[in-house]
Motif scaffolding. Structure first.
Motif, short mmCIF file in Angstrom:
data_model
loop_
_atom_site.label_atom_id
_atom_site.label_comp_id
_atom_site.label_asym_id
_atom_site.label_seq_id
_atom_site.Cartn_x
_atom_site.Cartn_y
_atom_site.Cartn_z
N PHE A 1 0.83 -1.19 0.00
CA PHE A 1 0.00 0.00 0.00
C PHE A 1 0.87 1.24 0.00
N GLN A 2 0.40 2.26 -0.71
CA GLN A 2 1.10 3.54 -0.75
C GLN A 2 0.10 4.67 -0.57
N THR A 3 0.52 5.72 0.11
CA THR A 3 -0.29 6.93 0.18
C THR A 3 0.52 8.09 -0.39
N LYS A 4 -0.19 9.00 -1.03
CA LYS A 4 0.44 10.20 -1.57
C LYS A 4 -0.51 11.36 -1.36
N GLN A 5 0.06 12.55 -1.28
CA GLN A 5 -0.75 13.74 -1.02
C GLN A 5 -0.30 14.87 -1.94
N GLY A 6 -1.29 15.64 -2.40
CA GLY A 6 -0.99 16.83 -3.20
C GLY A 6 -0.17 16.52 -4.44
N ARG A 7 0.90 17.27 -4.61
CA ARG A 7 1.72 17.16 -5.82
C ARG A 7 2.37 15.78 -5.98
N GLU A 8 2.54 15.06 -4.87
CA GLU A 8 3.13 13.72 -4.94
C GLU A 8 2.34 12.79 -5.85
N ILE A 9 1.04 13.05 -5.99
CA ILE A 9 0.18 12.16 -6.78
C ILE A 9 0.61 12.13 -8.25
N GLU A 10 1.23 13.21 -8.72
CA GLU A 10 1.69 13.24 -10.11
C GLU A 10 2.63 12.09 -10.44
N SER A 11 3.38 11.61 -9.45
CA SER A 11 4.37 10.56 -9.70
C SER A 11 3.73 9.24 -10.10
N VAL A 12 2.42 9.08 -9.87
CA VAL A 12 1.75 7.81 -10.24
C VAL A 12 0.62 8.05 -11.24
N PHE A 13 0.65 9.19 -11.92
CA PHE A 13 -0.40 9.50 -12.89
C PHE A 13 -0.57 8.40 -13.94
#
Length: 197
Positions: A6-18
């Protein structure tokens, strides 16, 4: 379950898994009731709403290197105008509402309790700020006699009710996308579900 991470990302970090998130959205939303004919370019443009919000959140499930499930949420005030409009028209204070985006999971990973995990993670994230009072999401409405509806189709309504959400028939918006096999986008009615946080 043992092979999953499992991974969580927030804000701009989400771009890395677009890329992975866009591909997963297209794969899952091709099925009824969304019947979505999507493209990676369109998906990436849509997902930028989430990377622009400091409080947006992604919870993703991986089997090895492959993203097999994901869910997102974002303050309603950071969402697009078509998502916000029904609440603004009805006089809600959008600054106290958190909007839950997609909950997408490949079919072979369903039935393992991950749908509950999606809601647990998003609700905890929304509560963590101490200012949001309500969670909401919207779901497409298709006619009962839709020709593409599978004979064994079961809507998620019972699951959502069990999670404490109520359908608010007075809150609706419309979103456009091309149905599977179509080249032209058509408007789809989306009805909202809400619960207190």
């Amino acid at each position: 379950m043992q092979s999953l991470s499992f991974q969580t990302k927030q804000g701009r970090e989400i771009e890395s898994v677009f890329d992975g998130l866009a591909a997963l959205r297209i794969a899952v939303f091709r099925d009824y009731p969304y019947l979505y004919e999507g493209t990676i370019d369109y998906e990436k443009a849509y997902l930028k709403t989430y990377s622009r919000s400091e409080r947006s959140f992604l919870f993703a499930i991986y089997d090895g290197p492959a993203m097999v499930g994901a869910t997102t949420c974002i303050p309603l005030s950071d969402e697009t105008a078509d998502v916000r409009q029904p609440f603004e028209a009805a006089g809600f204070d959008g600054s106290t509402i958190f909007y839950f985006g997609e909950s997408i999971l490949l079919p072979e990973y369903r039935g393992l309790g991950l749908g509950h995990r999606f809601f647990d993670e998003r609700e905890a994230h929304a509560r963590s700020f101490g200012r949001y009072q309500t969670a909401c999401f919207c779901a497409v409405e298709r006619p009962e006699d839709h020709p593409a509806k599978p004979a064994d189709y079961r809507p998620n309504d019972a699951f959502w009710l069990k999670r404490g959400y109520s359908k608010v028939l007075s809150l609706r918006t419309y979103m456009e996308w091309p149905d599977r096999g179509a080249e032209v986008s058509t408007r789809k009615p989306m009805v909202y579900w809400m619960r207190d946080l």
